[in-house]
Design an enzyme around this catalytic site. Structure first.
Site, PDB file in Angstrom:
ATOM      1  N   SER A 139       0.848  -1.187   0.000  1.00 61.09           N
ATOM      2  CA  SER A 139       0.000   0.000   0.000  1.00 61.09           C
ATOM      3  C   SER A 139       0.882   1.235   0.000  1.00 61.09           C
ATOM      4  O   SER A 139       2.016   1.211   0.490  1.00 61.09           O
ATOM      5  CB  SER A 139      -0.892   0.006   1.244  1.00 61.09           C
ATOM      6  OG  SER A 139      -1.539   1.245   1.400  1.00 61.09           O
ATOM      7  N   TYR A 152      -1.783  -0.361  10.502  1.00 66.68           N
ATOM      8  CA  TYR A 152      -1.896  -0.723   9.092  1.00 66.68           C
ATOM      9  C   TYR A 152      -0.656  -0.329   8.283  1.00 66.68           C
ATOM     10  O   TYR A 152      -0.088  -1.185   7.581  1.00 66.68           O
ATOM     11  CB  TYR A 152      -3.154  -0.110   8.483  1.00 66.68           C
ATOM     12  CG  TYR A 152      -3.305  -0.383   7.008  1.00 66.68           C
ATOM     13  CD1 TYR A 152      -3.651  -1.647   6.553  1.00 66.68           C
ATOM     14  CD2 TYR A 152      -3.093   0.629   6.074  1.00 66.68           C
ATOM     15  CE1 TYR A 152      -3.783  -1.913   5.198  1.00 66.68           C
ATOM     16  CE2 TYR A 152      -3.227   0.374   4.719  1.00 66.68           C
ATOM     17  CZ  TYR A 152      -3.571  -0.893   4.282  1.00 66.68           C
ATOM     18  OH  TYR A 152      -3.691  -1.157   2.942  1.00 66.68           O
TER      19      TYR A 152
END
Length: 258
Positions: A139, A152
Site C-alpha cells: 500500500s 496498518y
C-alpha cells in the site's frame, strides 16, 4: 491457451483480489481462489463460465493460524502452483487506544503472518514449477507512518521489507517476487466514504480497480520489483520530508474518524 500451473489468489471474493483473479484467468491461468466468505464461489463460477477454465474456490478464515496452515499445505500438496498473489488484508482508521485488541491482532495476522506463512509453505511448490511468480499487495500507506492508522502502515511496511528481502534470496531461482503498491481504491461503500472524507488528495489517488489489477498483473509477469499505479503518491513520498508527510497525512486521515 490454458497455462500449466495454477494461480492462487487470496481475498478474491471482491475488490482488487477479484479483478486480479479475472485478469489471470483472461491470460489462461486456472485459478485457486480463497476468501472468508461464500461469495468466493460466485467468482469461481464467473471465471469458469466466461473463460472455460478450472477455478476452485475455498472459504477459509486466513486470520486463523491453524486454518491458514491447513489451507497452505492442502494447496501445496494437491496443486501445481506457479503464481501466488497475497492480496488478503485488513485496515481501517481510528484512534489507536480505542481500537479493539482483536482488530489489531487481525490486521497483523492477515497482513503480516498470512503473507509470510502462505509464501513459506508454497515456496517448494513454486520452486518446482518455475518460472513462477509471487505478488504481494502492499500500500502507499507503507511509505508513511500515519496517525489514526498506526498498525496498518506498519503492517504494509513489513510486506515491503519481506518481499524485497525474499526477492534477493530467490535471485536466480526462477521465482520472482514483486510488490504492488496501490493507492486509494473504492472497493466497497465504506471505503469510498472514508476516501471522500480525505478530501481532494484522497480522491486524486483514486483509480478504477480493474485498471489497477491489469497493471499489477502485467508488472508481475515482467518480474518487476515494485509496481505502482500512483505516480503522484510516489513523487510526494520522495519530495516531501518524512515528518511533514506524516503530519499532513495524519491530518487528512483524522477526517475519517470525525
Amino acid at each position: 491457451m490454458t497455462k500449466k500451473g495454477h494461480a492462487l489468489v487470496t481475498g478474491a471474493s471482491g475488490g482488487l483480489g477479484r479483478e486480479i483473479a479475472l485478469e489471470l484467468a483472461r491470460l489462461g491461468y486456472p485459478t485457486l481462489l480463497v476468501s472468508s466468505t461464500g461469495k468466493i464461489h460466485s467468482v469461481s463460477e464467473e471465471i469458469s463460465e466466461k473463460y472455460g477454465l478450472e477455478s476452485k474456490s475455498f472459504v477459509v478464515d486466513l486470520s486463523s493460524e491453524e486454518a491458514t496452515m491447513a489451507f497452505a499445505r492442502k494447496m501445496a500438496n494437491e496443486y501445481e502452483v506457479c503464481i501466488l498473489v497475497n492480496n488478503v488484508g485488513l485496515g481501517g482508521s481510528g484512534e489507536f487506544q480505542r481500537t479493539p485488541v482483536e482488530h489489531i491482532a487481525k490486521i497483523l495476522r492477515l497482513n503480516v503472518f498470512c503473507t509470510a506463512l502462505l509464501t513459506r509453505e508454497l515456496l517448494p511448490n513454486l520452486l518446482r514449477n518455475t518460472p513462477s511468480r509471487i505478488l504481494n499487495i502492499s500500500s502507499m500507506a507503507a511509505l508513511t507512518p500515519t496517525a489514526y492508522k498506526t498498525v496498518y502502515p506498519a503492517s504494509k511496511a513489513f510486506v515491503n521489507a519481506f518481499s524485497y528481502g525474499l526477492r534477493e534470496e530467490l535471485r536466480g531461482s526462477g521465482v520472482s517476487v514483486s510488490v504492488a503498491v496501490p493507492g486509494a481504491m473504492a472497493t466497497n461503500p465504506e471505503i469510498r466514504g472514508r476516501i471522500e472524507k480525505q478530501g481532494a488528495l484522497g480522491r486524486a489517488t483514486l483509480k478504477p480497480t480493474d485498471e489497477i489489477a491489469r497493471k499489477f498483473v502485467k508488472g508481475m509477469m515482467k518480474g518487476r520489483r515494485t509496481i505502482s499505479v500512483n505516480p503522484l503518491g510516489f513523487f510526494l513520498s520522495k519530495a516531501v520530508p518524512g515528518r511533514l508527510r506524516t503530519y499532513i497525512l495524519s491530518k487528512i486521515v483524522r477526517r475519517e474518524t470525525l
